[in-house]
Design a protein around this motif. Sequence first.
Motif, PDB file in Angstrom:
ATOM      1  N   PHE A   1       2.805   2.229 -10.417  1.00 21.58           N
ATOM      2  CA  PHE A   1       2.941   0.782 -10.516  1.00 21.58           C
ATOM      3  C   PHE A   1       4.093   0.269  -9.666  1.00 21.58           C
ATOM      4  O   PHE A   1       4.082  -0.876  -9.210  1.00 21.58           O
ATOM      5  N   GLY A   2       5.122   1.111  -9.461  1.00 20.51           N
ATOM      6  CA  GLY A   2       6.197   0.718  -8.560  1.00 20.51           C
ATOM      7  C   GLY A   2       5.680   0.540  -7.139  1.00 20.51           C
ATOM      8  O   GLY A   2       6.058  -0.406  -6.449  1.00 20.51           O
ATOM      9  N   ARG A   3       4.833   1.461  -6.705  1.00 20.99           N
ATOM     10  CA  ARG A   3       4.225   1.307  -5.373  1.00 20.99           C
ATOM     11  C   ARG A   3       3.384   0.037  -5.317  1.00 20.99           C
ATOM     12  O   ARG A   3       3.407  -0.695  -4.317  1.00 20.99           O
ATOM     13  N   PHE A   4       2.645  -0.228  -6.399  1.00 26.21           N
ATOM     14  CA  PHE A   4       1.819  -1.438  -6.425  1.00 26.21           C
ATOM     15  C   PHE A   4       2.698  -2.688  -6.327  1.00 26.21           C
ATOM     16  O   PHE A   4       2.344  -3.644  -5.618  1.00 26.21           O
ATOM     17  N   ASP A   5       3.815  -2.680  -7.041  1.00 22.88           N
ATOM     18  CA  ASP A   5       4.709  -3.845  -7.006  1.00 22.88           C
ATOM     19  C   ASP A   5       5.274  -4.066  -5.606  1.00 22.88           C
ATOM     20  O   ASP A   5       5.360  -5.205  -5.120  1.00 22.88           O
ATOM     21  N   MET A   6       5.689  -2.986  -4.960  1.00 26.31           N
ATOM     22  CA  MET A   6       6.226  -3.114  -3.616  1.00 26.31           C
ATOM     23  C   MET A   6       5.154  -3.583  -2.637  1.00 26.31           C
ATOM     24  O   MET A   6       5.418  -4.396  -1.747  1.00 26.31           O
ATOM     25  N   ALA A   7       3.950  -3.074  -2.832  1.00 23.07           N
ATOM     26  CA  ALA A   7       2.849  -3.521  -1.970  1.00 23.07           C
ATOM     27  C   ALA A   7       2.533  -4.990  -2.221  1.00 23.07           C
ATOM     28  O   ALA A   7       2.284  -5.761  -1.279  1.00 23.07           O
TER      29      ALA A   7
ATOM     30  N   LEU B   1      -6.950  -2.678  -0.968  1.00 27.35           N
ATOM     31  CA  LEU B   1      -7.154  -1.482  -0.146  1.00 27.35           C
ATOM     32  C   LEU B   1      -5.887  -0.634  -0.089  1.00 27.35           C
ATOM     33  O   LEU B   1      -5.966   0.612  -0.095  1.00 27.35           O
ATOM     34  N   SER B   2      -4.738  -1.299  -0.056  1.00 26.65           N
ATOM     35  CA  SER B   2      -3.481  -0.550  -0.071  1.00 26.65           C
ATOM     36  C   SER B   2      -3.305   0.188  -1.395  1.00 26.65           C
ATOM     37  O   SER B   2      -2.841   1.332  -1.424  1.00 26.65           O
ATOM     38  N   MET B   3      -3.696  -0.427  -2.483  1.00 31.42           N
ATOM     39  CA  MET B   3      -3.580   0.213  -3.800  1.00 31.42           C
ATOM     40  C   MET B   3      -4.487   1.438  -3.885  1.00 31.42           C
ATOM     41  O   MET B   3      -4.109   2.467  -4.459  1.00 31.42           O
ATOM     42  N   ILE B   4      -5.662   1.337  -3.314  1.00 35.00           N
ATOM     43  CA  ILE B   4      -6.565   2.504  -3.294  1.00 35.00           C
ATOM     44  C   ILE B   4      -5.930   3.639  -2.507  1.00 35.00           C
ATOM     45  O   ILE B   4      -5.979   4.803  -2.914  1.00 35.00           O
ATOM     46  N   SER B   5      -5.305   3.288  -1.385  1.00 37.97           N
ATOM     47  CA  SER B   5      -4.639   4.310  -0.588  1.00 37.97           C
ATOM     48  C   SER B   5      -3.494   4.951  -1.358  1.00 37.97           C
ATOM     49  O   SER B   5      -3.306   6.172  -1.325  1.00 37.97           O
ATOM     50  N   HIS B   6      -2.731   4.142  -2.077  1.00 40.68           N
ATOM     51  CA  HIS B   6      -1.610   4.653  -2.855  1.00 40.68           C
ATOM     52  C   HIS B   6      -2.083   5.576  -3.972  1.00 40.68           C
ATOM     53  O   HIS B   6      -1.492   6.639  -4.191  1.00 40.68           O
ATOM     54  N   ILE B   7      -3.116   5.174  -4.701  1.00 41.47           N
ATOM     55  CA  ILE B   7      -3.539   6.001  -5.840  1.00 41.47           C
ATOM     56  C   ILE B   7      -4.155   7.310  -5.362  1.00 41.47           C
ATOM     57  O   ILE B   7      -4.047   8.339  -6.025  1.00 41.47           O
TER      58      ILE B   7
ATOM     59  N   ARG C   1      -4.303  -1.407   8.941  1.00 42.41           N
ATOM     60  CA  ARG C   1      -3.899  -2.147   7.757  1.00 42.41           C
ATOM     61  C   ARG C   1      -2.581  -1.587   7.246  1.00 42.41           C
ATOM     62  O   ARG C   1      -2.355  -0.386   7.329  1.00 42.41           O
ATOM     63  N   SER C   2      -1.776  -2.473   6.729  1.00 43.45           N
ATOM     64  CA  SER C   2      -0.458  -2.029   6.261  1.00 43.45           C
ATOM     65  C   SER C   2      -0.589  -1.313   4.934  1.00 43.45           C
ATOM     66  O   SER C   2      -0.632  -1.921   3.883  1.00 43.45           O
ATOM     67  N   THR C   3      -0.730  -0.001   5.035  1.00 42.34           N
ATOM     68  CA  THR C   3      -0.816   0.807   3.818  1.00 42.34           C
ATOM     69  C   THR C   3       0.311   1.819   3.781  1.00 42.34           C
ATOM     70  O   THR C   3       0.164   2.923   3.284  1.00 42.34           O
ATOM     71  N   GLU C   4       1.405   1.434   4.408  1.00 48.22           N
ATOM     72  CA  GLU C   4       2.531   2.347   4.426  1.00 48.22           C
ATOM     73  C   GLU C   4       3.024   2.581   3.012  1.00 48.22           C
ATOM     74  O   GLU C   4       2.811   1.781   2.122  1.00 48.22           O
ATOM     75  N   ARG C   5       3.694   3.675   2.896  1.00 48.32           N
ATOM     76  CA  ARG C   5       4.206   4.044   1.580  1.00 48.32           C
ATOM     77  C   ARG C   5       5.377   3.133   1.208  1.00 48.32           C
ATOM     78  O   ARG C   5       6.283   2.934   1.984  1.00 48.32           O
TER      79      ARG C   5
END
Length: 1135
Positions: free
Chosen positions: A334-340, A378-384, A491-495
């Motif tokens: 969820f921290g990654r999601f918040d930053m994204a 799409l970024s969240m999918i990449s993160h998970i 797409r911006s899916t950086e960590r």
Amino acid sequence: MPQQSFADDVCQFNYTKERLWERSYLLVKCAELHLEEEYRLYQVRLWNSFLGVFCLLHTLITILHCTMLLLTCPHTHLILIDVGIYIFSACFVLTVLSVNFCEKFSMRHSWITYVSSVIAAFVLVSADIFQGTYHYYVHDWALDTFYDTYIIYMIYMFMPIPVMSGALLLGVTVSVVYITYFAVYIATEYYFEIFSAYDYGRFIVDIFHHVCFNLLGMFFRIMNDIVVRSSFLDRHQYIMEKIWLRNARRQEKFVLHSIIPPQIAKPIQDDIQNRLARKGRGLAAIRSPGVMEHIMAIQIHPEVSILYADVVNYTQLTTTLDVETLVRLLHGLFGRFDMAATHFEVQRIKFLGDCYYCVAGLMRPDPDHAKCCVDLGLSMISHIQQVRREHDVDIDMRIGVHSGSVIAGVIGEAKLQYDVWGIDVTIANHLESTGSAGYVHISASTLNELDPGEYTITPGTDAALEDPVLSKNNISTFLISAQPSRPSFRRSTERFDSQSHIDLRARPDLYSTKDDVINEELRQEFRKMPVSRFKPGKIFSWRRRDEPNDPLSSELTKFCMVFRDSHLECKYLHSPDYMFKHSMLLAWSIGCSLAYMQLMTLHPDLLFIAIVLDVVVLTCLTILLVIAWYKKICWLIFGKKEEIQHRFSQLSCWIFCTCEKIQASLSLRICIYLFIICAYNSVVSIILMGCDRNEFELMSIESKLYHYDANVTMCFNPWVITNVVALIIAMSFTFTSIPFVLKIIVSFLMTIAYLIVIFFQFQFIFHHSATTNPFFAAEYAHSLLIIITFFTLYFKERHAEFTNKVNFNWRVELRKKQRDAHITNHSIIILLNNILPAHVVNVYLTSLANHELYYEEYKIVSVMFATLRNFEMSLRNLRLLNEIITEFDRLLLHYKDNYLVEKIKIVGCTYMAACGLDVNIADRISKELTKRDSPIRDSLTEEVEQALMIRRASSLLSERSLKEDLHEEVVFVMTTFALDLMRTLWMLNKAYETVSYDKTIISPDMSIGISSGEVMAGVVGASQPHYDIWGNPVNMASRMDSTGMIGHIQVTQETAILLREFGIMCRYRGMTYVKGPGKIPTYFVAIDNNYDFITINAKRTPRRQYRDRDASISDNESIAGLFFGFDDADSNNEK
């Protein structure tokens, strides 16, 4: 500093406040804070301002003296050398001292201040003695010195000698030089034979004059150093409070705006701070149950995109992973999601267990709101997928995005949470639930906002075609793949590192100055500190002209240094005088010296009267001295011992009380001050009474006619009286914490009275006394010395009064800053208490905002879900929902004892709460906290360890005691709270029936589900702190609610067994199908028509008894009043 207090049966001894005004304490405090260097720099500026006053004063005195010599002396050729010496010495002294105005140069070479001061002092001494010696040997004219007391004033009050011992050494040296000159050149040739007993006594009088003037000078130095150091420390604390308050306000703003948009947050923030300020002023007569008090802050946002994201296989995670692993995984995810979300400018709304939903275009209108949401998905999918690979867990993401309008805002009073409502929110939720893992499921309205060429788009799922909500609203759906449609698209899916922007810590130590940024700000603020209203730079061109303007200068009158604000001046005058004991010591010392001078110069006929008067005066002064110093003496005797308790006698207590009253009372201090001045003047009066003017005039004439030596003991020595009056004027100015205006009036009246004595009452005597220059009338010399003393002391005290006013003003500002800081700090705590549970707030302030992981594990927690059924979410209905949730929140006030009921969240029309989330009964908390050597270790983990020790010890007790120690009563408390919710809703319904209103907007029906068992809790998320709970009881409580029936409390079998042990009947409903475990036995809590439990024989007695129906009704009598203005409430009234 630790407070020194002595508790006994008679009185309480407290020396803390007096200790704060002692030089030894201030020296230690400055050294502890590493402020000596900054204080030295400020001291240079301060003494340079004193030096600037002296330069102006000495210039005026020289001009006045020389003018009077040229205008009054009949033989000007004899005094031209005097005028030349005075002018040359003045120019030389000003030139030498002007080097100190080059602050940077003088600070680099500190010896400059000493050398220039010594040179200036001895140039004036040499000029004074040379002028007298010259006329003695050339013209056989024995003259008295003119600058002796003036130079002593100059050394102590104006010379930039930073070390007190240096000023004392120079002052004593000058006095020794003048006393030696008096003995060698003047006394033996003009006045008397020094070896006779009487004349020797008069010689000692002159020594006492110099001793008293040196005492006055040292007193001024000490008092000035105390006030300036105290001001400096107050300024330091003020700056630290200012820095902390600025950071706290920024952090408060960030904390609030991280959960609530600024336009919604402002009325909440203002309401909190206004109520805290009113409470501080004693105006808060009505208790405020929560953060919001009838504030409903909602807004309509017409063009936004809503994203719902659900973690696939989340239930398996919460039931298979241990608490630390689960919280770490969710916090990271969820921290990654918040930053994204922050990166794509999407506002996260809240977590719903495994569901994460957010809105784009909410904070400010954004034409690319749909693209932002889709890119975030799409970024969240990449993160998970990355988390799945790193942690080897079988999880995926199912995401739904819909574009439309929402109603957003905050409802309720407790645990504020920003939320969105509307049919488009429901559609987005159904798009997520009917979507496919690894894809973003969007509606046609969202697709219309996108550039299809940037994405890989396929038709929607079959489940979406069959969904009744989507079908009813004619929603066409599409799937967007995580693969871009063309290679060039990136797409911006950086960590995004899972770290918080928040740096909200516990209030820092105000005396900590290790941070370089804070130190630099402190230095800048110290350089702006005002030193005087007099700016020497305006006169001497080599001084800086860019000195900062002091706003305090405009708040003070020019001559009397009075605050233009009468209320502020009154507060200043009535502030306690903790330096009273120093003033009394000086007054007593000078009183003893004056008594001796009086006896040495008095006519024998008045000796008895003088002795009686001196005994009375000195007795009174001694009593006041003992009262002033007794507390200090007791502190020195008893305060330093290990045994700090001492039984003081009734007399001691009376002395303590009297001293405190004198310190606190302006009127008492003024009375003592006037008594001392009158007592001093009585000494002069007795001496003057002993002189027969007519007889003295006749004797003087006859002595000249018949050439015999006159009897010098017939009348007083005029220069002794002049020096005594000058001493009394100096004392009248130097006494501390007396209104400056009163000091001016008293000193001015004394000056005028003495001038009358000189020129009218005893003019002949003064005229025939020694003068300071050839053919310069002696009465002019006496009057000039008194006038110089008056103006010198006036300018000195005016400068000191400015310093005192600056100190007081900073104390006032400091108290304001502290009040503001307290309100801000308290408002932050209130906000956090309405985001996190109370027991987590302190941990958050010191640890969680420092990005440390926090989690808890409990053996038994009771979880409740309560849902309003058939409640359509519209703008009009939200008002009613707000009133319902507000009343539910107010019930929490009755569940703060024993086992606390904690509101977790509101999901649409569902109210979620839990009982048993208490750190004292937690089985496990974060390892990071247990390893920390901090206050949290003491206040949190030790409570847990103590609770665990009690539980281990309880294993030796009976089965009944064991069950009570397992805290299974939380189930009873949670069920009691659920019953209160039903009673409250019933009262709302009853009140609603008496109001003429559109009855289609409300169906006050509610279903409740409760489950209990092992629960994990923790704080997750990066941009917003979010406390959540996980575990099978959470899932089962939700299922009990969703599969329950209106008007019933449905519980699981384990919960029903525990409720029966506490005497509450539970009726078997049957086997009920729930998602996950399948068919399980469920029960309804038995409730009668009066909303009371149907009871059975109890095996266990709860410590908390549930409130009966009458008590609940009395607590909610105000509910009906909420509806009597309801007809006029519509959407136009919403914020």
